[in-house]
Design a protein around this motif. Structure first.
Motif, PDB file in Angstrom:
ATOM      1  N   ARG A   7       9.902   4.215   6.957  1.00 46.20           N
ATOM      2  CA  ARG A   7       9.557   3.341   7.535  1.00 46.20           C
ATOM      3  C   ARG A   7       7.937   2.891   6.492  1.00 46.20           C
ATOM      4  O   ARG A   7       7.900   1.615   6.242  1.00 46.20           O
ATOM      5  N   GLY A   8       7.330   3.980   6.322  1.00 45.78           N
ATOM      6  CA  GLY A   8       6.207   4.182   5.861  1.00 45.78           C
ATOM      7  C   GLY A   8       6.779   3.761   3.948  1.00 45.78           C
ATOM      8  O   GLY A   8       5.863   3.204   3.221  1.00 45.78           O
ATOM      9  N   ARG A   9       7.755   3.931   3.638  1.00 49.46           N
ATOM     10  CA  ARG A   9       7.303   3.755   1.796  1.00 49.46           C
ATOM     11  C   ARG A   9       8.030   2.088   1.828  1.00 49.46           C
ATOM     12  O   ARG A   9       7.302   1.602   0.975  1.00 49.46           O
ATOM     13  N   ARG A  10       8.334   1.232   2.984  1.00 48.68           N
ATOM     14  CA  ARG A  10       8.740  -0.109   2.902  1.00 48.68           C
ATOM     15  C   ARG A  10       7.372  -0.637   2.563  1.00 48.68           C
ATOM     16  O   ARG A  10       6.838  -2.288   1.520  1.00 48.68           O
ATOM     17  N   ILE A  11       5.954  -0.184   3.367  1.00 46.97           N
ATOM     18  CA  ILE A  11       5.301  -0.637   3.916  1.00 46.97           C
ATOM     19  C   ILE A  11       3.686  -0.353   1.920  1.00 46.97           C
ATOM     20  O   ILE A  11       3.691  -0.690   1.281  1.00 46.97           O
ATOM     21  N   ALA A  12       3.890   0.504   1.739  1.00 44.93           N
ATOM     22  CA  ALA A  12       3.462   1.565   0.781  1.00 44.93           C
ATOM     23  C   ALA A  12       3.749   0.409  -0.333  1.00 44.93           C
ATOM     24  O   ALA A  12       2.950  -0.141  -1.537  1.00 44.93           O
ATOM     25  N   ALA A  13       5.126   0.530  -0.807  1.00 44.42           N
ATOM     26  CA  ALA A  13       5.665  -0.498  -0.983  1.00 44.42           C
ATOM     27  C   ALA A  13       6.141  -1.451  -1.847  1.00 44.42           C
ATOM     28  O   ALA A  13       5.604  -2.051  -3.072  1.00 44.42           O
ATOM     29  N   ALA A  14       5.554  -2.267  -1.018  1.00 45.01           N
ATOM     30  CA  ALA A  14       5.630  -3.461  -0.867  1.00 45.01           C
ATOM     31  C   ALA A  14       3.981  -3.992  -0.955  1.00 45.01           C
ATOM     32  O   ALA A  14       3.728  -4.987  -2.474  1.00 45.01           O
ATOM     33  N   TYR A  48      -6.434   0.929  -0.799  1.00 49.31           N
ATOM     34  CA  TYR A  48      -5.702   0.471   1.061  1.00 49.31           C
ATOM     35  C   TYR A  48      -3.901   1.032   0.607  1.00 49.31           C
ATOM     36  O   TYR A  48      -3.957   1.436   1.683  1.00 49.31           O
ATOM     37  N   ALA A  49      -3.512   1.034  -0.583  1.00 51.81           N
ATOM     38  CA  ALA A  49      -2.567   0.635  -0.099  1.00 51.81           C
ATOM     39  C   ALA A  49      -1.438   2.696  -0.291  1.00 51.81           C
ATOM     40  O   ALA A  49      -0.476   2.926   0.900  1.00 51.81           O
ATOM     41  N   LEU A  50      -2.040   3.697  -0.300  1.00 53.04           N
ATOM     42  CA  LEU A  50      -2.191   4.879  -0.376  1.00 53.04           C
ATOM     43  C   LEU A  50      -2.914   5.138   0.607  1.00 53.04           C
ATOM     44  O   LEU A  50      -1.960   6.753   0.585  1.00 53.04           O
TER      45      LEU A  50
END
Length: 535
Positions: A14-21, A343-345
């Motif tokens: 689930r978290g990969r989606r946001i950080a990737a976005a 922010y993303a990481l």
């Protein structure tokens, strides 16, 4: 507000989606030609939350293959997809129609089935077609036996009549208004005005109808098309606000609701950004600084949180004044990009070691002394990720503006933004005044309807999950949402950092989540979980 709106998360999918976005959007290429015709004749009006006739979705959804994936991506082979036609303007249901893409993963077992669990990953403006497969890999049999999992791309997003303003910079992160190195917002004013004009000239007044209230109404059309009397729902980040709006407009059609990483519905959206972003970063940043300090002998960023923070602020200021070219890339690293990647990481505990190494690589980059290890980290952080075929490059950025500007009116006074930016810059140096600065919303058309008032009380059917140190949707957002829903909600707070709660190391929070979905049991009083174990 996650947004931004991607990355290499090694933990839960689930978290990969946001950080990737965020990382993908930051480096995205040229925007495609805009789509969507203008509809000057559509009239603004206050719209009722009720669907226009329960027969609208009786035809159901024809299930078949799902849209093509980006190169290298995979999906659950059992996922089925279809489209549902809905009104662009619910006040004019016989008028222009748009398509909403829906997916289904049938998991419920006969005799145990309770209904459907509708899912939204947040953003704003992240697609959710593949979310059922992602969530199925994290949920136990006791939940999967009871629900078919339903995903959808919200109106205007990805495969649901995707919208595009044709923005020259197609990234969501490009919309974040970081002031100049000296604190000036003159350039931000010009960029905000230009972005709003670009959308008005390209898409026109149609974009007013791509708001959260209408997305909630689309959700009720999905419910009808599925033949369900009620729907259960799991929303993350922006999806918590979408869920609260649905619950308020369709309270008698809401079954069990999970809201994870929360938005305060009384602060949509100008106050949500200006009042919480700086504090959220200040609360979360020390987690990463401690990781960097633990490697002081190799990273040389400082031996404690205070020293690492000073090193970071000095680095950001240096990059504000003199951006550094990234080897093997057309991208230059400036202060804004450094902050956006940070922010993303920070969204996930598993990416904190990568973040610390990224800071070291960035620092070396500014001194012209990068090592092979620095190059590897930069390649990892700035790795290009293919986008789905047929989706405009600026789709998320366009819909990010449509939602944040279209749900509620923003202040319009430039002098006020300048004053608030200066104060915010001093109070929260990690975000450099950006959250309080002027956004395109200051020049946006007035919203087509009043902001939905979130209804207090009602059935006690909502579980709020909130981390103490969430930089995207800070603790105060969960508390504010709980206050808004009152006795209709239960609150589970967790002594953890990052944007996600379920499946992130707290057996206490996971037990409450699974127990509620499987049995309907909610904690009788607020719960604070301190049993976090890192992966």
């Amino acid at each position: 507000m996650t947004t931004t709106h991607s990355s290499a998360r090694h933990g839960s999918p689930r978290g990969r989606r946001i950080a990737a976005a965020l990382l993908v959007s930051t480096l995205a290429g040229t925007a495609l030609v805009a789509c969507g015709a203008d509809a000057e004749g559509l009239r603004p009006a206050k719209v009722s939350g009720k669907s226009v006739g329960e027969t609208a979705g009786d035809a159901g959804i024809t299930w078949g293959e799902c849209p093509a994936l980006a190169e290298g991506k995979t999906r659950d082979p059992h996922l089925a997809c279809g489209t549902l036609e809905v009104p662009l303007d619910y006040q004019n249901p016989a008028g222009m129609k748009i398509d909403v893409a829906v997916s289904r993963l049938s998991t419920a077992q006969p005799g145990k089935r309770r209904g459907v669990l509708l899912l939204n990953p947040g953003g704003p403006a992240l697609g959710g077609l593949d979310m059922p497969g992602t969530m199925a890999s994290t949920l136990p049999k006791s939940v999967l036996d009871r629900y078919d999992l339903i995903g959808f791309d919200p109106r205007g997003v990805e495969h649901s009549t995707p919208q595009s303003c044709g923005l020259q910079d197609p990234s969501v992160a490009g919309l974040f208004p970081y002031p100049a190195a000296d604190g000036s917002i003159t350039k931000n004013v010009a960029l905000a005005k230009a972005a709003a004009k670009q959308c008005a000239d390209t898409v026109g007044k149609n974009l007013r109808y791509y708001n959260t209230a209408n997305t909630a109404r689309d959700m009720d059309r999905i419910r009808q098309a599925l033949g369900e009397k009620k729907i259960s729902y799991w929303g993350q980040s922006y999806g918590t606000y979408l869920g609260a709006v649905y619950r308020s407009l369709f309270q008698d059609r809401t079954d069990r609701m999970i809201l994870e990483g929360n938005v305060d519905p009384t602060k949509v959206w100008a106050d949500q950004v200006a009042d919480t972003w700086g504090k959220g970063m200040a609360d979360r940043f020390p987690d990463a600084a401690r990781v960097a300090a633990a490697q002081a002998s190799t990273l040389e960023l400082g031996t404690n949180v205070a020293q690492v923070t000073r090193t970071y602020l000095t680095l950001a200021d240096r990059l504000d004044r003199t951006p550094a070219a990234i080897p093997g890339s057309s991208v230059s690293l400036d202060g804004a990009l450094l902050r956006n990647m940070t922010y993303a990481l920070l969204l996930d505990n598993n990416t904190l070691p990568v973040l610390a190494k990224f800071w070291k690589a960035a620092d070396n980059l500014t001194h012209g002394s990068t090592t092979a290890a620095d190059t590897a980290v930069l390649e990892q952080v700035f790795a290009d990720t293919p986008t789905s075929p047929g989706i405009p490059a600026d789709n998320q950025a366009t819909m990010f503006m449509a939602l944040t500007c279209g749900d509620a009116e923003w202040p319009h006074d430039v002098d006020g933004y300048a004053a608030r930016t200066a104060a915010d810059r001093e109070k929260w140096p990690l975000t450099a005044g950006m959250p309080a600065n002027i956004w395109a919303c200051a020049y946006w058309d007035k919203p087509v309807e009043a902001t939905v008032e979130v209804v207090k009380g009602g059935p006690r059917n909502t579980l709020i999950l909130q981390n103490r140190r969430d930089n995207a949707t800070p603790w105060e957002g969960g508390v504010g949402l709980h206050r808004s829903l009152g006795a209709g909600s239960a609150f589970v707070g967790v002594d953890n950092g990052g944007h996600y709660v379920y499946g992130e190391g707290s057996a206490c929070a996971d037990k409450a989540t699974v127990g509620f979905l499987a049995t309907g049991h909610l904690p009788h009083k607020d719960v604070y979980c301190t049993d976090v174990t890192q992966k």
